[in-house]
Design a protein around this motif. Structure first.
Motif, PDB file in Angstrom:
ATOM      1  N   ARG A  82       0.740  -1.279   0.146  1.00  0.00           N
ATOM      2  CA  ARG A  82      -0.036  -0.215  -0.106  1.00  0.00           C
ATOM      3  C   ARG A  82       1.029   1.352   0.061  1.00  0.00           C
ATOM      4  N   GLU A  83       2.008   1.111   0.729  1.00  0.00           N
ATOM      5  CA  GLU A  83       3.160   2.357   0.796  1.00  0.00           C
ATOM      6  C   GLU A  83       3.479   2.655  -0.727  1.00  0.00           C
ATOM      7  N   LEU A  84       3.534   1.469  -1.312  1.00  0.00           N
ATOM      8  CA  LEU A  84       4.147   1.487  -2.854  1.00  0.00           C
ATOM      9  C   LEU A  84       2.937   2.006  -3.684  1.00  0.00           C
ATOM     10  N   GLY A  85       1.672   2.012  -3.206  1.00  0.00           N
ATOM     11  CA  GLY A  85       0.765   2.546  -3.868  1.00  0.00           C
ATOM     12  C   GLY A  85       0.027   1.564  -4.848  1.00  0.00           C
ATOM     13  N   ASP A  86       0.273   0.124  -4.652  1.00  0.00           N
ATOM     14  CA  ASP A  86      -0.502  -0.741  -5.235  1.00  0.00           C
ATOM     15  C   ASP A  86      -0.519  -2.126  -4.409  1.00  0.00           C
ATOM     16  N   GLU A  87      -1.789  -2.109  -3.815  1.00  0.00           N
ATOM     17  CA  GLU A  87      -2.235  -3.332  -2.838  1.00  0.00           C
ATOM     18  C   GLU A  87      -1.918  -4.881  -3.609  1.00  0.00           C
ATOM     19  N   SER A  88      -1.732  -4.902  -4.868  1.00  0.00           N
ATOM     20  CA  SER A  88      -1.717  -6.192  -5.669  1.00  0.00           C
ATOM     21  C   SER A  88      -0.166  -6.517  -5.612  1.00  0.00           C
ATOM     22  N   LEU A  89       0.456  -5.816  -4.976  1.00  0.00           N
ATOM     23  CA  LEU A  89       2.346  -5.957  -4.834  1.00  0.00           C
ATOM     24  C   LEU A  89       2.679  -6.698  -3.908  1.00  0.00           C
ATOM     25  N   GLU A  90       1.799  -7.201  -3.005  1.00  0.00           N
ATOM     26  CA  GLU A  90       2.053  -7.903  -1.562  1.00  0.00           C
ATOM     27  C   GLU A  90       2.955  -8.972  -1.948  1.00  0.00           C
ATOM     28  N   GLU A  91       2.548 -10.060  -2.974  1.00  0.00           N
ATOM     29  CA  GLU A  91       3.532 -11.003  -3.292  1.00  0.00           C
ATOM     30  C   GLU A  91       4.737 -10.423  -3.955  1.00  0.00           C
ATOM     31  N   THR A  92       4.892  -9.287  -4.380  1.00  0.00           N
ATOM     32  CA  THR A  92       6.070  -9.216  -5.231  1.00  0.00           C
ATOM     33  C   THR A  92       6.876  -8.575  -3.982  1.00  0.00           C
ATOM     34  N   VAL A  93       6.283  -7.881  -3.130  1.00  0.00           N
ATOM     35  CA  VAL A  93       7.090  -7.067  -1.799  1.00  0.00           C
ATOM     36  C   VAL A  93       7.736  -8.445  -1.080  1.00  0.00           C
ATOM     37  N   GLY A  94       6.882  -9.453  -0.928  1.00  0.00           N
ATOM     38  CA  GLY A  94       7.370 -10.540  -0.109  1.00  0.00           C
ATOM     39  C   GLY A  94       8.692 -11.304  -0.778  1.00  0.00           C
ATOM     40  N   ARG A  95       8.576 -11.399  -1.949  1.00  0.00           N
ATOM     41  CA  ARG A  95       9.794 -11.971  -2.658  1.00  0.00           C
ATOM     42  C   ARG A  95      10.744 -11.119  -2.661  1.00  0.00           C
ATOM     43  N   ALA A  96      10.535  -9.896  -2.988  1.00  0.00           N
ATOM     44  CA  ALA A  96      11.665  -8.831  -3.002  1.00  0.00           C
ATOM     45  C   ALA A  96      12.287  -8.719  -1.510  1.00  0.00           C
ATOM     46  N   ARG A  97      11.742  -8.644  -0.576  1.00  0.00           N
ATOM     47  CA  ARG A  97      12.082  -8.742   0.819  1.00  0.00           C
ATOM     48  C   ARG A  97      12.809  -9.900   1.271  1.00  0.00           C
ATOM     49  N   ILE A  98      12.522 -10.987   0.777  1.00  0.00           N
ATOM     50  CA  ILE A  98      13.461 -12.147   0.786  1.00  0.00           C
ATOM     51  C   ILE A  98      14.650 -11.935   0.094  1.00  0.00           C
ATOM     52  N   ASP A  99      14.536 -11.639  -1.083  1.00  0.00           N
ATOM     53  CA  ASP A  99      15.968 -11.250  -1.905  1.00  0.00           C
ATOM     54  C   ASP A  99      16.867 -10.216  -1.163  1.00  0.00           C
ATOM     55  N   LEU A 100      16.313  -9.318  -0.380  1.00  0.00           N
ATOM     56  CA  LEU A 100      17.050  -8.273   0.384  1.00  0.00           C
ATOM     57  C   LEU A 100      17.424  -8.915   1.767  1.00  0.00           C
ATOM     58  N   HIS A 101      17.379 -10.429   1.945  1.00  0.00           N
ATOM     59  CA  HIS A 101      17.654 -11.000   3.238  1.00  0.00           C
ATOM     60  C   HIS A 101      16.917 -10.568   4.296  1.00  0.00           C
ATOM     61  N   LEU A 102      15.777 -10.010   4.165  1.00  0.00           N
ATOM     62  CA  LEU A 102      15.030  -9.793   5.350  1.00  0.00           C
ATOM     63  C   LEU A 102      13.775 -10.691   5.476  1.00  0.00           C
ATOM     64  N   PHE A 103      13.923 -11.242   6.736  1.00  0.00           N
ATOM     65  CA  PHE A 103      12.954 -12.527   6.896  1.00  0.00           C
ATOM     66  C   PHE A 103      12.132 -12.271   7.958  1.00  0.00           C
ATOM     67  N   ARG A 104      10.940 -13.049   7.959  1.00  0.00           N
ATOM     68  CA  ARG A 104       9.864 -13.042   8.903  1.00  0.00           C
ATOM     69  C   ARG A 104       9.716 -14.488   9.490  1.00  0.00           C
ATOM     70  N   LEU A 105       9.241 -14.792  10.612  1.00  0.00           N
ATOM     71  CA  LEU A 105       9.195 -16.171  11.195  1.00  0.00           C
ATOM     72  C   LEU A 105       8.230 -16.773  10.099  1.00  0.00           C
ATOM     73  N   SER A 106       7.090 -16.230   9.628  1.00  0.00           N
ATOM     74  CA  SER A 106       6.216 -16.932   8.654  1.00  0.00           C
ATOM     75  C   SER A 106       6.925 -17.433   7.463  1.00  0.00           C
ATOM     76  N   ASP A 107       7.932 -17.037   6.854  1.00  0.00           N
ATOM     77  CA  ASP A 107       8.484 -17.250   5.579  1.00  0.00           C
ATOM     78  C   ASP A 107       8.673 -18.899   5.808  1.00  0.00           C
TER      79      ASP A 107
END
Length: 200
Positions: A82-107
């Motif tokens: 939503r901060e990026l202006g497009d709610e449909s990007l949630e999965e894209t954000v998740g994949r990018a976050r993992i590429d950036l080595h930023l992990f959540r327990l839920s991963d």
């Protein structure tokens, strides 16, 4: 701030060159580290990671920097989208976050034992064969395989990029806090002086 302090502050500003005060505050803030400086540092780290790991993402470096910032601010992937202006990007954000080595327990909350997949991956088993072995779809295997691979990347470089992100953001937070303290001390000193003058 109570009414008396507000009145003293207004008196102080009336008796002082307000533009000069503002300029000094901006200079102090800039000397200690600004949002712009932090963004430049984050962008540099993101660009290095993209080149090293060849990210497969549609997000720009600037958007990836937003992912980093909002992750450390505690936002979920949907909130970052939503901060990026497009709610449909949630999965894209998740994949990018993992590429950036930023992990959540839920991963690693997979519908199978994640260690079973880790073993298969380490043994060089193909994605299709992993899916058959684990009884899930290939898309599911690819999702969790990427998490395993990204964590392995992070361990290989001793969490270098995680540490860099954290150091940049911590330095900015400390700088902002120091700047705020300096400005507040200056106002306190000024109001103390005004109180003394008023008492006379």
């Amino acid at each position: 701030m109570d009414k008396k302090t507000e009145e003293l502050r207004d008196m102080f500003l009336d008796l002082t060159d307000e533009e000069t005060v503002t300029e000094k505050q901006e200079e102090t803030h800039g000397s200690l580290g600004t949002e712009e400086k932090a963004d430049e540092q984050l962008l540099a780290v993101v660009a290095e990671m993209r080149e090293r790991y060849e990210f497969d993402t549609t997000l720009t470096d600037e958007e990836l920097t937003t992912v980093v910032r909002r992750f450390y601010a505690g936002d979920e992937d949907a909130e970052i989208a939503r901060e990026l202006g497009d709610e449909s990007l949630e999965e894209t954000v998740g994949r990018a976050r993992i590429d950036l080595h930023l992990f959540r327990l839920s991963d690693t909350e997979a519908p199978f034992e994640i260690e079973a997949l880790r073993t298969l991956v380490n043994d060089g088993v193909a994605t299709a064969d992993c899916a058959t072995e684990l009884g899930v779809e290939e898309t599911t295997v690819r999702r969790y395989r990427r998490v395993i691979e990204a964590k392995a990347e992070a361990r290989t470089v001793n969490q270098q990029y995680i540490n860099e992100f954290e150091n940049i953001l911590q330095d900015r937070e400390i700088s902002d806090r120091m700047t705020s303290d300096i400005q507040q001390d200056g106002l306190d000193d000024a109001t103390d002086g005004m109180e003394t003058n008023v008492s006379f």
